[in-house]
Design a protein around this motif. Structure first.
Motif, PDB file in Angstrom:
ATOM      1  N   VAL A 180      33.031  48.626  37.909  1.00  0.00           N
ATOM      2  CA  VAL A 180      34.130  48.132  38.742  1.00  0.00           C
ATOM      3  C   VAL A 180      35.270  49.145  38.717  1.00  0.00           C
ATOM      4  O   VAL A 180      35.701  49.571  37.650  1.00  0.00           O
ATOM      5  CB  VAL A 180      34.649  46.764  38.255  1.00  0.00           C
ATOM      6  CG1 VAL A 180      35.786  46.275  39.142  1.00  0.00           C
ATOM      7  CG2 VAL A 180      33.515  45.748  38.206  1.00  0.00           C
ATOM      8  N   GLN A 181      35.761  49.518  39.901  1.00  0.00           N
ATOM      9  CA  GLN A 181      36.902  50.429  39.980  1.00  0.00           C
ATOM     10  C   GLN A 181      38.145  49.708  39.487  1.00  0.00           C
ATOM     11  O   GLN A 181      38.531  48.673  40.029  1.00  0.00           O
ATOM     12  CB  GLN A 181      37.109  50.920  41.414  1.00  0.00           C
ATOM     13  CG  GLN A 181      38.301  51.861  41.569  1.00  0.00           C
ATOM     14  CD  GLN A 181      38.448  52.385  42.978  1.00  0.00           C
ATOM     15  OE1 GLN A 181      37.479  52.837  43.581  1.00  0.00           O
ATOM     16  NE2 GLN A 181      39.660  52.336  43.513  1.00  0.00           N
ATOM     17  N   ALA A 182      38.792  50.256  38.486  1.00  0.00           N
ATOM     18  CA  ALA A 182      39.951  49.601  37.880  1.00  0.00           C
ATOM     19  C   ALA A 182      41.161  49.650  38.804  1.00  0.00           C
ATOM     20  O   ALA A 182      41.424  50.655  39.461  1.00  0.00           O
ATOM     21  CB  ALA A 182      40.286  50.252  36.552  1.00  0.00           C
ATOM     22  N   GLY A 183      41.883  48.547  38.879  1.00  0.00           N
ATOM     23  CA  GLY A 183      43.152  48.515  39.583  1.00  0.00           C
ATOM     24  C   GLY A 183      43.077  48.382  41.078  1.00  0.00           C
ATOM     25  O   GLY A 183      44.101  48.452  41.768  1.00  0.00           O
ATOM     26  N   GLY A 184      41.896  48.203  41.649  1.00  0.00           N
ATOM     27  CA  GLY A 184      41.760  48.106  43.094  1.00  0.00           C
ATOM     28  C   GLY A 184      41.967  46.696  43.610  1.00  0.00           C
ATOM     29  O   GLY A 184      41.805  45.719  42.872  1.00  0.00           O
ATOM     30  N   VAL A 185      42.351  46.597  44.863  1.00  0.00           N
ATOM     31  CA  VAL A 185      42.450  45.317  45.554  1.00  0.00           C
ATOM     32  C   VAL A 185      41.492  45.371  46.731  1.00  0.00           C
ATOM     33  O   VAL A 185      41.698  46.151  47.671  1.00  0.00           O
ATOM     34  CB  VAL A 185      43.879  45.026  46.043  1.00  0.00           C
ATOM     35  CG1 VAL A 185      43.919  43.692  46.785  1.00  0.00           C
ATOM     36  CG2 VAL A 185      44.848  45.008  44.869  1.00  0.00           C
ATOM     37  N   ALA A 186      40.439  44.573  46.695  1.00  0.00           N
ATOM     38  CA  ALA A 186      39.400  44.632  47.716  1.00  0.00           C
ATOM     39  C   ALA A 186      39.910  44.107  49.053  1.00  0.00           C
ATOM     40  O   ALA A 186      40.644  43.117  49.098  1.00  0.00           O
ATOM     41  CB  ALA A 186      38.175  43.848  47.275  1.00  0.00           C
TER      42      ALA A 186
END
Length: 405
Positions: free
Chosen positions: A265-271
């Motif tokens: 999971v890419q840390a800090g992202g907002v999908a």
């Protein structure tokens, strides 16, 4: 937990055991058990009557777990002190208590302690685990130690208002969903502020317990290879649309928090993509390297977890009573009855994020209405398809005890 929609499980209300309707379903935790994960449930995952069933298995599915923990704290013992708008009832109506004592004495405090105990054990044994921790709060009654109430001064709480005649602007089933709990209609502002304060307090209390669990995850080193999914089972109204609690098809009740973290999971992202709760099953399976069963209706969110700009869904479907609703990035379209016979709603959320102006009959939105109506019909059909290999039971059980004269 099944990756199925309500029209597939045939469960459209509470207080039904899963196997009564879907006797051979393989739940998410069963799927992980089949792959040699040790599956534990702590607290509320399947339906419970709250607070009546706290400390019991409620409507749990025993086939889903290797181990179950049913914490019971002083929030149950202190039930007679709870303030409620409907005397003798707590879980289904606005009710609250600024409690004496510590976090650790509350049911959710006990659940956090039990979770931490197991995390420490898994760190020692190295075994694979699937652990579902169901905190009760902020479910009614909103019970939290007094210190959490102090975080929200009562005189700083705003109570939402609605225009006069608002209910006449929406279909009758929608209006009914907002006004069915008569003791909560036109709530006195002073009472509303107390309820809102208690709701906020119980959320902050739950957040604190989650913090303890995540601290333990890091301290044990398990955060390096553990996938964490944080969510809720529904959204909530606190005076919006003149309504309190859940059971509507507005954004307040259909939008839930969803945070996923861990390996892959890419840390800090907002999908940017839409997502649904049926997607949890295939998403966790893929992240863990397990196959996704063909019976599961959800789609994996992994592409969006790796690239927040990836779109895996163009809409999110919700269902309540006879109503179906889809949320797209720009609109919400709701049909009461599969054919809209009970009325329809259309909201331009880019201009009206509070969904207070139903533009279904506005000629300037005719193109959007037709497109969304066709899309919703397709979604309803997909959500009603019989899952591969499933057996389902449509019989209705009558649990009412009747005495003979």
């Amino acid at each position: 937990m099944t990756g199925w929609y309500p029209d597939q499980t045939l469960i459209h209300r509470n207080a039904i055991h899963l196997r009564e309707r879907a006797p051979n379903v393989n739940t998410m935790s069963q799927h992980f058990r089949d792959a040699d994960y040790f599956a534990t449930r702590i607290g509320k995952i399947y339906h419970y009557n709250v607070p009546l069933h706290i400390g019991t298995g409620g409507h749990d599915d025993p086939y889903s777990w290797n181990e179950t923990i049913n914490p019971r704290g002083r929030d149950v013992i202190d039930q007679d002190q709870v303030i409620t708008l409907r005397p003798g009832q707590y879980g289904g109506t606005l009710s609250w208590l600024a409690a004496e004592g510590t976090d650790a004495e509350q049911t959710d405090g006990i659940a956090a302690a039990e979770t931490i105990k197991r995390l420490k054990r898994y760190a020692q044994t190295g075994e694979n685990f699937f652990m579902a921790v169901g905190l009760y709060r902020p479910h009614t009654p909103y019970v939290a130690p007094k210190q959490y109430f102090d975080l929200y001064p009562i005189d700083q709480i705003d109570v939402p208002t609605v225009p006069k005649g608002y209910l006449e602007t929406i279909p009758k089933p929608a209006a009914k969903s907002l006004s069915r709990k008569k003791e909560q209609v036109n709530l006195d502002p002073s009472v509303a502020r107390q309820a809102i304060q208690a709701y906020y307090a119980s959320i902050s209390f739950a957040d604190a317990q989650l913090g303890l669990i995540l601290d333990a995850l890091r301290q044990t080193g398990l955060d390096d290879n553990t996938i964490v999914l944080f969510t809720s089972d529904h959204g909530y109204h606190m005076g919006e649309h003149g309504h309190y609690q859940k059971t509507t098809l507005f954004e307040n009740a259909t939008h839930v928090p969803l945070v996923i973290a861990g390996p892959g999971v890419q840390a800090g992202g907002v999908a940017e993509t839409m997502a649904e709760m049926v997607d949890f099953y295939p998403t966790l399976s893929e992240l863990a390297g397990l196959p996704v069963p063909p019976s599961v209706s959800g789609v994996s969110l992994v592409p969006a977890l790796q690239d927040p700009t990836a779109i895996v869904r163009e809409s999110a479907l919700s269902q309540y009573d006879i109503g179906y609703s889809i949320r797209t990035p720009g609109f919400r379209y709701t049909s009461w009855g599969t054919d809209g016979s009970g009325g329809v709603e259309l909201y331009d959320v880019s201009k009206d994020p509070a969904e207070m102006n139903n533009v279904a009959d506005d000629p300037s939105y005719e193109t959007q209405r037709r497109r969304l109506a066709a899309h919703l019909r397709d979604r309803i059909e997909q959500a009603g398809a019989v899952p591969a290999g499933s057996r389902r039971v449509k019989v209705q059980f009558d649990r009412q005890l009747r005495s003979k004269n």
